[in-house]
Design an enzyme around this catalytic site. Sequence first.
Site, PDB file in Angstrom:
ATOM      1  N   GLU A 422      57.233   8.403  81.389  1.00 36.87           N
ATOM      2  CA  GLU A 422      57.936   7.116  81.456  1.00 36.87           C
ATOM      3  C   GLU A 422      57.121   6.035  82.157  1.00 36.87           C
ATOM      4  O   GLU A 422      57.530   5.484  83.177  1.00 36.87           O
ATOM      5  CB  GLU A 422      59.286   7.314  82.138  1.00 36.87           C
ATOM      6  CG  GLU A 422      60.158   8.224  81.292  1.00 36.87           C
ATOM      7  CD  GLU A 422      61.573   8.429  81.807  1.00 36.87           C
ATOM      8  OE1 GLU A 422      61.727   8.592  83.031  1.00 36.87           O
ATOM      9  OE2 GLU A 422      62.494   8.443  80.987  1.00 36.87           O
ATOM     10  N   GLU A 499      62.504  16.565  76.940  1.00 39.04           N
ATOM     11  CA  GLU A 499      63.699  16.683  77.780  1.00 39.04           C
ATOM     12  C   GLU A 499      64.898  16.714  76.853  1.00 39.04           C
ATOM     13  O   GLU A 499      64.984  15.918  75.917  1.00 39.04           O
ATOM     14  CB  GLU A 499      63.823  15.506  78.758  1.00 39.04           C
ATOM     15  CG  GLU A 499      62.710  15.477  79.782  1.00 39.04           C
ATOM     16  CD  GLU A 499      62.790  14.300  80.755  1.00 39.04           C
ATOM     17  OE1 GLU A 499      63.898  13.776  80.978  1.00 39.04           O
ATOM     18  OE2 GLU A 499      61.726  13.906  81.261  1.00 39.04           O
TER      19      GLU A 499
HETATM   20  C1  GAL Z   1      64.345  11.243  82.149  1.00 40.94           C
HETATM   21  C2  GAL Z   1      63.224  11.364  83.141  1.00 40.94           C
HETATM   22  C3  GAL Z   1      63.483  12.439  84.153  1.00 40.94           C
HETATM   23  C4  GAL Z   1      64.874  12.322  84.689  1.00 40.94           C
HETATM   24  C5  GAL Z   1      65.851  12.411  83.567  1.00 40.94           C
HETATM   25  C6  GAL Z   1      67.275  12.221  84.007  1.00 40.94           C
HETATM   26  O1  GAL Z   1      64.356   9.993  81.576  1.00 40.94           O
HETATM   27  O2  GAL Z   1      62.017  11.613  82.505  1.00 40.94           O
HETATM   28  O3  GAL Z   1      62.542  12.317  85.181  1.00 40.94           O
HETATM   29  O4  GAL Z   1      65.020  11.100  85.316  1.00 40.94           O
HETATM   30  O5  GAL Z   1      65.614  11.384  82.662  1.00 40.94           O
HETATM   31  O6  GAL Z   1      67.688  13.104  84.951  1.00 40.94           O
END
Ligand code: GAL
Length: 997
Positions: A422, A499
């Site tokens: 990010e 993620e």
């Molecule tokens: C993503 C980010 C993570 C964490 C997650 C939400 O956007 O890469 O570091 O913030 O969201 O828990």
Amino acid sequence: MAMSEIISLSPGSGRRVPPRARVATTAPQLDLSGTWRFRFSPRPPAPGEGVAAVEFDDSAWDDIEVPAHWVLQGRPEWGQPIYTNVSYPFPMDAPHVPDDNPTGDYRVTFELSDEMLDHQLYLRFDGVESVAIASLNGTRVGVVRGSRLAQELDITSEARPGRNVLHVRVHQWSAATYLENQDQWWLPGIFRAVTLISRPEHGIEDVWLRADYDTVAERGRLLPEVRATESAFPITVRLEELGVEQTFASSREVGPIDVGPVEPWSADVPRLYRAEVTNAVETLDLRVGFRRVEIVGHEWRVNGRKLRLRGVNKHEYDPDHGRVFDREQTREAMLLMKRSNINAIRTSHYPPHPEFFDLADELGFWVINEGDLETHGFVYDNWVGNPSDDPLWRDSYLDRVERQFERDKNHPCIVSWSLGNESGSGENLAAMAAWLKARDPERPVHYESDYEGRYSDIVSRMYSTLEQLRAMSAGLGQNDIATPGRTAKLAQRPMILCEYLHAMGNGAGAVADYEELFDTLPQWHGGFVWEWRDHGLRTSTQNGQEFYGYGGDFGEELHDGSFVCDGMVLSDFTPTPMLTEYAAVVTPIKLRVKDGRLEVDNRRHAGDTADLRFRWRDELDGREVASGKLDVPPVPAGEQRTVPLPGFTRPDQGELWRTFECVSARDEPWAVAGHVVSSTQQLLQDNPTPLGRAAVGETPDLVEGAWVLGDARFDAVSGDLIQLGSVQMAGPHLELFRAPTENDSLSAFPSYVDAEPSTHPNGGKPAPSWDEQWRQVGLDRLHRRVISVTAGPGLLTVRHRYAPAAISQAVTVELTWSLGEEGLRMSATAVPSENWPGTWARIGLRFDLPAGLTQAAWFGTGPSDNYADSAIAARVGRYESAIEDLITQYAVPQESGHRGGMRELRLPELGLEMRAFKAGGERPGFTLRAHSVPEVAEARHPHELPPSKATYLWLDVQQQGLGSRSCGPDVRPEYMLRPRMAQWALEFRTGEPRPSL
Ligand code: GAL
């Protein structure tokens, strides 16, 4: 001077030594970990004190352990941890940071032996947040930046025989902080080891033993790269186990070594070979895994086979020590991952301690090694001024990727390099990727925010919906973040979710739905759950009550609350039900009953099933009636076999379930023999014992203000059941609300409630959180009105109307109580009026039982709780548990503990037994908990729950699913609870209370 170091955009400076691999060596080293002298200053001290000088008197300073974070030393005057997610904890004023910049001065004294002094001497810093200015014996030797990256400084000319004094000044904030804005605690200090390294004059400065595997020939090949002066040669590479020994007389001779037939390395079969690289003065000791990583079309392959990632994102964390590495604990965590069928780790969002990779090599994980880079806070300014696209930061970016790569390049577990997380997009990221590709032609470059795939090799997304996965796979643009037209190109590449399934609090749901798409869409290779573990920091209230704190618990001026607790494992290392669900869904051994046979599908990357045993058992109404072993011939990886099913005798009555289990045959480093790798259940007969015969005759009597029916008493006015045998109780009460989960109460992502999942790039359309929507219609504040309480022959009929203030929608509940030959019966219906908007959290009846109950036993689903979109791990059976353990202690108290499909429930301390019948009702799920919905909804931490006033039992015919909306897609429409009618058919029996099960 110090100021300019704080705001400098450049990589570290001073006597920096080129980065190199971290490998074991025979050259002497001195670990300087231990007790150092320390002085905390809330802002950088004025210059001129001479704190670095040998003779400086630090006797007034404190002691501190190195490595450690100074804010976790129980000394509030040294500052506190701060948690922010996207926001910087100070003004956006790059490269400047506030004047109030907490500063730690460290001093340590060490003795140098003559043996060490004979060599070049370096000081290696493995991790310091965020900038370290190091001086030896009063002379500046360098500045170290890049908090989670190693840096060596040359101290040869300053080192002296005998006593040496090292001074390190650490500033919490620096320009580099703008590059380290990961969603995590801000934890300053020297948090990894500082080591003195001696380098022999003709030593081997660096080595990279690339170990290739040819899947066709099944042979290994080493492609060594050695950095050493000519005087260091001859250098020998030796792999004793393979009988390989090759000596290179000069640097020009260094070249590939054919090592002959080898066993390849994979996450499933992590075969390592010991290698030595040696010369006259030094021997390096490495572990080599032969494997080939490549991208072929849209397949990301290792050893010729497509990768399947069953992954987690993992931060470095300990509730007491923050990011200080603990090998044993890290190993424990990785063993739990192995037991949970997890085979991949993304090291979010920085390179972890180097020993992490030793463990991953040895235990077997596919690893994405991610760079120490995140500039997320710039998103608030629409990425204006983002360092990722500013030439002034270019060197710093390149320096980071170089140090990341060089330190860890030898590890076979690393199958991709990630630039960071990010950080928007820009030329500096493109330059990092180009550097990596030139340096490592093999391992693909990952970077999620390169949405267009300009410079990364893997198409990576976060929290995408199922519809997006499908559309991207089909090359359709409307559901993706890349510019239209680009998606068709991207569909020719491998895809992952770096993620997904935001595991915050209770959830995430829909694990199995993703698995299905990963199984069927060719470009997708799986994903990484966000995330492995909650990151609460152990702290205590003013009166000494210990708890795990999150954002806001340390007096932060800005914070992001409990968003730092979104793992499948709690801060205290308790696995949550989601980990159980994840393990059940992603198991690489799929068991399926198909056409009268059991199919064993081995989806491992490598390795047959010879290490597993297969067994079955039949349970009639939850009690074992037969069991046995199944003879399954070893199934090679990627193949299926079917075996015949054992026969059985059909009983006259009852529910007959067969459970198949696949268990480890031998002890593994992560589990003892018998560990369940996979299981499935088959319903052989569904002929549940019906409700017994009704007792005849008895008509309720009104005695002392209560209706009496058998040994049951009902309040004459409300019709509530108030006593059964000797058990005092109250209810049932209709409940439509639940203590919101964090997926219910957050709403950054759209909702599916009034929209098709495919109508918005992120699914659904913007809508308030479920918590808000439910409160809006008043589900949390139902009023009850008694419509009637009527006694008739053998029956007591109670009608209640439930509705929120100011709202005309209502639910009418009709309860009919009667006596059966075996106990008191309740048949109930709940009928909603028309036009209820949205969804309900639950449709349940609540009974208030005496406080302090501790034990429960049930025949239903378990052992973990389960919800509509999280029920793959649930098995029908008989279970027992402490009532306390039925609920998961999430960082924020919330809904937990629902177990669907209750057939029987027993509360031994009351001598109370309940049975639920399908005929005339629906099998409800049950929840038992010491706190009411408002009590749970109110509390922000477990310790804030008030003393228990009752044991509450909810019998929910349905609950809304869990979803992932705290940071991801909403509960899918098929798992929502639309207002609807519900029915219950229950029988209650009382007997002798017993103290325990
Ligand atoms: C993503 C980010 C993570 C964490 C997650 C939400 O956007 O890469 O570091 O913030 O969201 O828990």
